[in-house]
Design a protein around this motif. Structure first.
Motif, short mmCIF file in Angstrom:
data_model
loop_
_atom_site.label_atom_id
_atom_site.label_comp_id
_atom_site.label_asym_id
_atom_site.label_seq_id
_atom_site.Cartn_x
_atom_site.Cartn_y
_atom_site.Cartn_z
N ASN A 164 0.82 -1.23 0.00
CA ASN A 164 0.00 0.00 0.00
C ASN A 164 0.85 1.27 0.00
OD1 ASN A 164 -2.49 -1.46 0.11
ND2 ASN A 164 -2.15 -1.80 2.30
N ASP A 165 1.89 1.28 -0.78
CA ASP A 165 2.73 2.46 -0.92
C ASP A 165 1.92 3.56 -1.60
OD1 ASP A 165 4.75 4.27 -1.19
OD2 ASP A 165 5.96 3.09 -2.58
N ASN A 166 1.87 4.74 -0.99
CA ASN A 166 1.06 5.82 -1.55
C ASN A 166 1.86 6.75 -2.47
OD1 ASN A 166 2.64 7.14 0.29
ND2 ASN A 166 0.97 7.83 1.62
N LYS A 167 3.12 6.41 -2.72
CA LYS A 167 3.93 7.20 -3.64
C LYS A 167 3.63 6.78 -5.08
CE LYS A 167 7.81 7.87 -0.45
NZ LYS A 167 9.28 7.67 -0.24
N PRO A 168 3.98 7.62 -6.05
CA PRO A 168 3.78 7.24 -7.46
C PRO A 168 4.49 5.94 -7.79
CG PRO A 168 4.32 9.58 -7.28
CD PRO A 168 4.53 8.99 -5.92
N MET A 169 3.95 5.19 -8.73
CA MET A 169 4.56 3.94 -9.16
C MET A 169 6.00 4.20 -9.63
SD MET A 169 3.90 0.62 -9.78
CE MET A 169 2.18 0.37 -10.27
N ARG A 170 6.93 3.41 -9.13
CA ARG A 170 8.32 3.55 -9.54
C ARG A 170 8.54 2.82 -10.87
NH1 ARG A 170 11.94 3.09 -4.01
NH2 ARG A 170 10.47 4.13 -2.62
N VAL A 171 9.17 3.49 -11.79
CA VAL A 171 9.40 2.95 -13.14
C VAL A 171 10.84 2.49 -13.25
CG1 VAL A 171 9.41 3.49 -15.60
CG2 VAL A 171 7.61 4.43 -14.11
N THR A 172 11.06 1.41 -13.99
CA THR A 172 12.41 0.90 -14.25
C THR A 172 12.75 1.08 -15.72
OG1 THR A 172 12.25 -0.77 -12.50
CG2 THR A 172 13.90 -1.14 -14.21
N ALA A 173 13.92 1.67 -15.99
CA ALA A 173 14.44 1.77 -17.36
C ALA A 173 15.55 0.74 -17.51
CB ALA A 173 14.97 3.17 -17.63
N CYS A 174 15.39 -0.16 -18.47
CA CYS A 174 16.34 -1.24 -18.68
C CYS A 174 17.04 -1.05 -20.03
CB CYS A 174 15.61 -2.58 -18.66
SG CYS A 174 16.68 -4.00 -19.00
N PHE A 175 18.36 -0.84 -19.99
CA PHE A 175 19.14 -0.60 -21.20
C PHE A 175 19.85 -1.88 -21.65
CE2 PHE A 175 18.70 3.51 -19.21
CZ PHE A 175 18.59 4.40 -20.27
N PHE A 176 19.92 -2.09 -22.95
CA PHE A 176 20.72 -3.18 -23.52
C PHE A 176 20.96 -2.90 -25.00
CE2 PHE A 176 16.26 -4.29 -23.22
CZ PHE A 176 15.91 -4.70 -24.49
N GLY A 177 21.86 -3.67 -25.61
CA GLY A 177 22.23 -3.43 -26.99
C GLY A 177 21.50 -4.30 -27.99
N ASP A 178 21.74 -4.04 -29.26
CA ASP A 178 21.07 -4.78 -30.32
C ASP A 178 21.41 -6.25 -30.29
OD1 ASP A 178 23.56 -4.68 -32.57
OD2 ASP A 178 23.40 -2.93 -31.30
N GLY A 179 22.65 -6.59 -29.91
CA GLY A 179 23.02 -8.00 -29.85
C GLY A 179 22.22 -8.78 -28.83
N THR A 180 21.82 -8.12 -27.75
CA THR A 180 21.04 -8.76 -26.70
C THR A 180 19.65 -9.16 -27.18
OG1 THR A 180 22.23 -7.50 -25.02
CG2 THR A 180 20.11 -8.43 -24.36
#
Length: 342
Positions: A152-168
């Motif tokens: 019940n966290d009342n803070k805004p939803m935390r977003v995750t940015a996931c970086f990777f390359g074209d080979g992945t």
């Protein structure tokens, strides 16, 4: 050996953004470029060891995405992680000390170039193995949902940015995690930094379906291609994806068409890419293009820009001095940090 790819033109005036925000983006990209250039100097002087993979040319991707996030959001990187950490707010002196293997580094000198980590900044780390960070990012996004729905966290939803390359994008983790992210509507952004080369393999030669963003369709999430040399284009796409994730509408796959100006690592002689290809991308340097836009539109004087350049270079010099003067890890602490303290 040319890698055939359409180079979209770089334009800025179609985006609504304040002059102050544009300067913030410019400073961040300039910090990343100068930091990496200094890393090259220090590596060849024997101050850094092992593999060091630099980010020159790709700064618009890191800045455009990460500077659109909030402080509590998460970033998960690759082995080309220095600039991602800087964009997330990890102090340059702590990153430099880490690269020098010093106790004052953000990973206490235990991680080095490919394992930059900072819990206070929600920077989940660099990862040496291809695709290794994607499941970690999925876990971070899952706990964001858990915080809201169970704790019940009342803070805004935390977003995750996931970086990777074209080979992945040819690896199993990529497809498995796209499926899980859509299935659970996780607040995550998958950012493919398509710099056209997976070490020495040209992207168009390594995959049966080169347009990575279109692979999102199979899993039911939006897939977007963006000019990875245009920081404002990336910023616009990132903001929409972040808002979508924060509102509980699930993930987005962003494919940023970019290019690394140096070899795969500082140990790479970079003889596989043609001069013509390199020159075509160098002409679209994201930092120079943004600087020209700032000057041409009189957003700030050239004198002020020169002052910013001096400030950034001074910060980098101070980071090197800090790293050089920092202590080495104590041999008696060799096993420290392997396990959590009681």
């Amino acid at each position: 050996m040319d890698n055939k790819v359409t180079l979209p033109s770089t334009v800025f005036n179609q985006y609504k953004i304040s002059s102050q925000d544009i300067l913030l983006l410019y400073k961040d990209m300039l910090l990343g470029r100068n930091f990496e250039d200094m890393c090259a100097q220090m590596y060849y002087r024997g101050k850094m060891f092992g593999f060091v993979h630099l980010y020159n040319g790709q700064e618009a991707v890191s800045t455009g995405v990460i500077k659109s996030l909030q402080k509590d959001d998460y970033v998960c990187s690759t082995y080309r992680d220095h600039v991602h950490a800087l964009s997330k707010g990890v102090p340059s002196k702590l990153v430099m000390a880490e690269l020098f293997g010093k106790e004052t580094g953000c990973s206490r000198g235990r991680g080095g170039s490919m394992h930059i980590f900072s819990a206070p900044h929600n920077f989940l780390g660099g990862f040496a193995f291809i695709g290794e960070g994607i499941p970690i990012a999925i876990g971070a996004a899952f706990q964001s949902v858990y915080r809201k729905q169970v704790l019940n966290d009342n803070k805004p939803m935390r977003v995750t940015a996931c970086f990777f390359g074209d080979g992945t994008s040819n690896n199993g983790q990529f497809f498995e995690c796209l499926n899980m992210a859509v299935l659970w509507k996780l607040p995550i952004i998958f950012v493919v930094e398509n710099n056209q080369w997976a070490i020495g393999m040209a992207h168009h030669r390594s995959t049966s379906f080169p347009e990575i963003h279109k692979k999102a369709e199979a899993f039911g999430l939006p897939g977007i291609e963006v000019d990875g040399m245009d920081v404002l284009a990336i910023r616009e796409v990132a903001i929409k994806a972040i808002n979508r994730a924060r509102q509980g509408n699930g993930p987005t796959l962003i494919e940023a068409l970019t290019y690394r100006f140096r070899g795969h690592s500082l140990a790479d002689p970079d003889e596989l890419r043609s001069i013509h290809e390199k020159q075509a991308w160098l002409a679209r340097d994201p930092i120079k293009n943004l600087k020209n836009y700032i000057v041409d539109n009189s957003l700030i004087s050239e004198e002020k820009i020169d002052q910013i350049d001096v400030i950034i270079k001074t910060e980098i010099d101070d980071a090197v001095d800090f790293a050089l003067s920092s202590p080495e890890p104590n041999v008696a602490d060799l096993k420290k940090y392997l396990f959590a303290d009681d």
